[in-house]
Design an enzyme around this catalytic site. Structure first.
Site, PDB file in Angstrom:
ATOM      1  N   HIS A  48       0.832  -1.199   0.000  1.00  0.00           N
ATOM      2  CA  HIS A  48       0.000   0.000   0.000  1.00  0.00           C
ATOM      3  C   HIS A  48       0.872   1.257   0.000  1.00  0.00           C
ATOM      4  O   HIS A  48       0.694   2.150  -0.836  1.00  0.00           O
ATOM      5  CB  HIS A  48      -0.932  -0.010   1.217  1.00  0.00           C
ATOM      6  CG  HIS A  48      -1.560   1.316   1.530  1.00  0.00           C
ATOM      7  ND1 HIS A  48      -2.444   1.938   0.682  1.00  0.00           N
ATOM      8  CD2 HIS A  48      -1.411   2.153   2.600  1.00  0.00           C
ATOM      9  CE1 HIS A  48      -2.832   3.098   1.213  1.00  0.00           C
ATOM     10  NE2 HIS A  48      -2.213   3.247   2.379  1.00  0.00           N
ATOM     11  N   HIS A  72       3.785   7.165   5.682  1.00  0.00           N
ATOM     12  CA  HIS A  72       2.592   7.846   6.200  1.00  0.00           C
ATOM     13  C   HIS A  72       1.784   7.033   7.216  1.00  0.00           C
ATOM     14  O   HIS A  72       1.068   7.590   8.032  1.00  0.00           O
ATOM     15  CB  HIS A  72       1.686   8.330   5.056  1.00  0.00           C
ATOM     16  CG  HIS A  72       0.831   7.270   4.430  1.00  0.00           C
ATOM     17  ND1 HIS A  72       1.247   6.496   3.376  1.00  0.00           N
ATOM     18  CD2 HIS A  72      -0.431   6.837   4.733  1.00  0.00           C
ATOM     19  CE1 HIS A  72       0.287   5.654   3.041  1.00  0.00           C
ATOM     20  NE2 HIS A  72      -0.746   5.830   3.854  1.00  0.00           N
ATOM     21  N   GLU A  76       0.801   5.559  12.979  1.00  0.00           N
ATOM     22  CA  GLU A  76      -0.487   5.014  13.385  1.00  0.00           C
ATOM     23  C   GLU A  76      -0.453   3.486  13.503  1.00  0.00           C
ATOM     24  O   GLU A  76      -1.036   2.920  14.423  1.00  0.00           O
ATOM     25  CB  GLU A  76      -1.559   5.424  12.368  1.00  0.00           C
ATOM     26  CG  GLU A  76      -2.898   5.664  13.026  1.00  0.00           C
ATOM     27  CD  GLU A  76      -3.922   6.164  12.018  1.00  0.00           C
ATOM     28  OE1 GLU A  76      -3.522   6.577  10.917  1.00  0.00           O
ATOM     29  OE2 GLU A  76      -5.106   6.137  12.352  1.00  0.00           O
ATOM     30  N   ASP A  77       0.227   2.820  12.600  1.00  0.00           N
ATOM     31  CA  ASP A  77       0.111   1.358  12.520  1.00  0.00           C
ATOM     32  C   ASP A  77       1.305   0.569  13.040  1.00  0.00           C
ATOM     33  O   ASP A  77       1.222  -0.654  13.183  1.00  0.00           O
ATOM     34  CB  ASP A  77      -0.162   0.935  11.060  1.00  0.00           C
ATOM     35  CG  ASP A  77      -1.505   1.442  10.576  1.00  0.00           C
ATOM     36  OD1 ASP A  77      -2.358   1.743  11.435  1.00  0.00           O
ATOM     37  OD2 ASP A  77      -1.696   1.557   9.349  1.00  0.00           O
ATOM     38  N   ASP A 139      -3.049   8.596  -0.898  1.00  0.00           N
ATOM     39  CA  ASP A 139      -3.441   7.531   0.024  1.00  0.00           C
ATOM     40  C   ASP A 139      -4.888   7.112  -0.254  1.00  0.00           C
ATOM     41  O   ASP A 139      -5.201   5.935  -0.410  1.00  0.00           O
ATOM     42  CB  ASP A 139      -3.284   8.070   1.457  1.00  0.00           C
ATOM     43  CG  ASP A 139      -3.673   7.056   2.513  1.00  0.00           C
ATOM     44  OD1 ASP A 139      -3.401   5.852   2.319  1.00  0.00           O
ATOM     45  OD2 ASP A 139      -4.262   7.478   3.542  1.00  0.00           O
ATOM     46  N   ASP A 259     -21.841  13.382 -26.929  1.00  0.00           N
ATOM     47  CA  ASP A 259     -20.436  13.725 -26.727  1.00  0.00           C
ATOM     48  C   ASP A 259     -19.775  12.803 -25.710  1.00  0.00           C
ATOM     49  O   ASP A 259     -19.156  13.212 -24.758  1.00  0.00           O
ATOM     50  CB  ASP A 259     -20.282  15.191 -26.310  1.00  0.00           C
ATOM     51  CG  ASP A 259     -21.264  15.562 -25.215  1.00  0.00           C
ATOM     52  OD1 ASP A 259     -22.022  14.675 -24.775  1.00  0.00           O
ATOM     53  OD2 ASP A 259     -21.270  16.718 -24.792  1.00  0.00           O
TER      54      ASP A 259
HETATM   55 MN    MN Z   1      -2.562   4.698   4.077  1.00  0.00          MN
END
Ligand code: MN
Length: 731
Positions: A48, A72, A76-77, A139, A259
């Site tokens: 990712h 990024h 957090e992870d 992201d 169109d």
């Molecule tokens: Mn992400």
């Protein structure tokens, strides 16, 4: 998974002097930190972040941004701290990661106040450093690409947030490819059935369309070459969501979107754009009103192009966008291309973060952040923000806090119809932010709207001028059409009942006995309602119907044998005088006193009715004369002209003509040529050079009168011919 080599190749492609070292270190760092973690798709988590980094290279972001894209999700992870990132990479990277992490926590599908607060955070982050938002958009783009692996409820939440917030942001930043991709990906999850239908329609005729694109492109290219222009011509279908928007807004089906394909000519320079346009317009007929010069007047997001639609080589409409390479890059990459061009003379810019501050294109963002509004009440703040972000739309809340989007200029009626068509049909007004407002109040961003309804309220034509959304317009039109039909039917029925009542007929009885239906059939109507509707609209007179509802002579005779009232005595006496015959020859019977009614003054040849009067014999009316219709129907007696007996009737003709020599003689000729005798003639000249000529003439019948009138009307100098009543003369 994106390899380090691929990533580095992508960055050096747009910046040979790119600082590769931090990118290499970040790549290794995240491999380690995210190891063992997997995404919902089953892929390693690190796939990712490398994809996000690759997307960031598509925006041609700087080294710190690419590093941030890779890092990024670490805070957090993976439990890495900002301090650690600051030491390992740089304080700049740590601050960017912090920004993205904060943005990740923003949940836009929440209550008004919370949403406002979240927007405030996002804007602050944007203004602080636009790179935070750009990385966030990358992201989100990758998350949308892999949305299918999440639960349905998360799919819906993320897709609608993307459609409402991130796609418009990409649009506002001028990143066209990302806006289109985010829209299509959201659309796929928000309206899967329609999305699939459109995708299939686009796919089924792929070969046919590609051949068409090929043929058209090469014709356009040849035309340009002949004029020494070297534009690059491409054509491709529009994104699915814009096709859907077109279908939805204009109420069209897929096949009606002419169109579908946007042709694009990329030129070498700005001047070539106009030269190319000239060549196109000379070769193919432009459609008026479709030319737009976004070069002279760029869109608010900086987009520049010439747009035109022509009747193309194959006779169908072709939409063409003409722009220079630089304009094209800006259209596709938005702000990212902007700084690349701006600073190209001084080499690769390092201060991307300031792009939002320095560029006129983002003045709106700067103004917003610097204004007092950041510190104002959240709902007010929200309205200001959304107005700036999405200028063509207005956002309003339901009392439950649900956020709804409308075209700007929308009113409480649009809001009501959005909720439910029943609520729209009965919308009386609204309370906006607790205050009662009128129906034409224009919704403002952030308004909380509570619709007030009333059972007795209904849509009116005026509403069409007030509403802004196509949904409301459609519903109102449908209601009005339905209503108009049933209203004209009831008006028609009322008029007919009233006039029938005057001659002592009862509509309901006639309806039940099937006579109304028989009358409407005899007049050529499919059903009674269509006939009544025509009466209601004034297209036919009630008399036209009533004459068909009158009893025939036999019924009348039956009535004569009943109980004798005073009027019936007269009637019976007259009837006996007429003998056994049901019909009376008016001109043939000398012993019946008759006179011609003043109201309609019938002439031989007109269809007539007789009315028995007290002591004055029978009055003859034209059939359908409205005065006669108001009389007691029991007094009606059938009469007819006796063709065998020649008689003359005196009538008066008034002719308005120009006052010129010889015209009176010419008019007299017309009358005597028509076989009529002139009893008297009078001429009165008027000051404006005209003359009023009054003739009293003896005529035989109505067709003779018509012939005379026509020949008078055809005389040069005659303006108008009218038949007037003769006051004292009767027979
Ligand atoms: Mn992400």
């Amino acid at each position: 998974m994106i390899s380090l080599a691929e990533l580095l190749q992508a960055v050096t492609a747009y910046d040979p002097d790119f600082d590769r070292d931090p990118v290499q270190r970040a790549y290794t760092f995240v491999q380690k930190k995210h190891s063992g973690q997997t995404r919902a798709s089953g892929e390693p988590y690190v796939s990712h972040v490398t994809e996000v980094a690759l997307l960031a290279t598509r925006l041609q972001l700087d080294s710190s941004s690419i590093v941030t894209a890779l890092l990024h999700d670490t805070v957090e992870d993976t439990g890495v701290t900002l301090e650690h990132l600051s030491e390992e990479f740089s304080p700049e990277v740590a601050s960017l990661v912090d920004g993205v992490t904060k943005l990740n926590k923003i949940n836009f599908s929440s209550q008004a106040e919370k949403q406002a607060e979240n927007f405030r955070k996002m804007l602050l982050a944007m203004a602080e450093d636009i790179r935070v938002l750009l990385i966030k958009l990358c992201d989100r783009t990758h998350n949308m690409r892999t949305l299918e692996y999440l639960s349905e409820s998360r799919q819906l939440r993320i897709a609608s947030e993307t459609m409402e917030i991130y796609a418009p942001l990409a649009h506002r930043l001028g990143i066209n490819w990302m806006k289109s991709e985010l829209e299509d990906l959201s659309f796929r999850f928000l309206k899967p059935k329609i999305y699939m239908d459109i995708r299939e329609s686009v796919a089924t005729r792929k070969e046919e369309r590609e051949n068409y694109i090929e043929r058209t492109s090469s014709l356009v290219t040849r035309e340009l070459e002949q004029n020494n222009l070297s534009g690059e011509v491409t054509g491709r279908p529009k994104n699915f969501y814009s096709i859907y928007r077109k279908m939805d807004l204009q109420g069209l089906v897929f096949e009606e979107i002419y169109d579908l394909i946007a042709f694009r000519i990329i030129t070498d320079s700005l001047m070539d754009c106009y030269a190319t346009l000239g060549v196109i317009h000379a070769a193919w007929k432009p459609i008026p009103g479709r030319f737009k010069d976004y070069i002279a007047m760029p869109k608010p997001n900086g987009y520049q192009s010439l747009h035109t639609t022509v009747i193309g080589p194959e006779g169908s409409r072709v939409e063409i966008q003409i722009r220079s390479q630089e304009m094209h890059d800006i259209a596709e990459r938005g702000i990212a291309a902007h700084w690349a061009y701006k600073d190209s003379q001084e080499g690769r810019p390092t201060e991307i973060k300031d792009a939002a501050r320095n560029s006129a294109q983002f003045a709106w963002l700067r103004d917003l952040v610097e204004s007092e509004s950041l510190h104002s009440d959240p709902v007010e703040f929200m309205s200001i923000v959304k107005e700036d972000l999405f200028p063509e739309e207005v956002y309003a809340f339901t009392p439950a806090g649900e956020l709804l989007a409308f075209s700007s200029g929308a009113t409480p009626i649009d809001f009501a119809y959005y909720i439910h068509s029943e609520i729209g049909d009965h919308c009386l007004g609204a309370r906006v932010n607790g205050q009662q407002v009128a129906l034409d109040y224009q919704l403002q961003n952030g308004d909380t709207v509570e619709v007030i309804t009333s059972r007795s309220q209904h849509p009116s034509k005026d509403w069409l001028n007030i509403v802004a959304t196509s949904k409301a317009k459609q519903r109102i039109r449908a209601w009005l059409k339905n209503q108009e039909q049933s209203k004209s039917v009831s008006v028609g029925k009322e008029l007919l009942s009233r006039d029938l009542k005057k001659i002592k007929f009862n509509y309901n009885k006639l309806y039940k006995s099937g006579e109304v239906e028989a009358a409407s059939e005899s007049m050529g109507y499919g059903d009674v309602d269509s006939m009544l509707s025509e009466i209601g609209h004034g297209k036919i007179a009630t008399d036209d119907v009533i004459v068909r509802l009158l009893p025939d002579e036999k019924d009348l005779d039956d009535k004569l044998t009943g109980e004798e009232t005073a009027i019936q005595k007269i009637f019976n006496r007259a009837a006996r005088a007429f003998g056994e015959r049901a019909s009376v020859k008016v001109n043939g019977i000398n012993d019946v006193v008759f006179r011609f009614a003043k109201c309609c003054d019938p002439l031989p040849g007109d269809e007539i009715l007789g009315f028995v009067t007290r002591g004055r014999g029978v009055t003859i009316h034209r059939r359908g004369c409205s005065q006669a219709m108001s009389y007691d129907k029991r007094r009606i007696i059938a009469v007819e002209w006796d063709d065998k007996v020649q008689s003359f009737r005196r009538i008066r003709l008034q002719v308005l003509s120009l006052d010129k020599i010889g015209i009176l003689a010419a008019m007299s000729h017309c009358i005597s040529n028509g076989g009529a005798n002139i009893v008297s003639a009078q001429v009165a000249a008027s000051p404006d050079g005209k003359a009023v000529n009054t003739f009293e003439v003896k005529v035989e019948n109505s067709s003779q009168l018509e012939i005379i009138k026509n020949s008078l009307e055809n005389l040069e100098g005659v303006i108008k011919v009218e038949r007037h009543k003769i006051k004292k003369e009767e027979v």
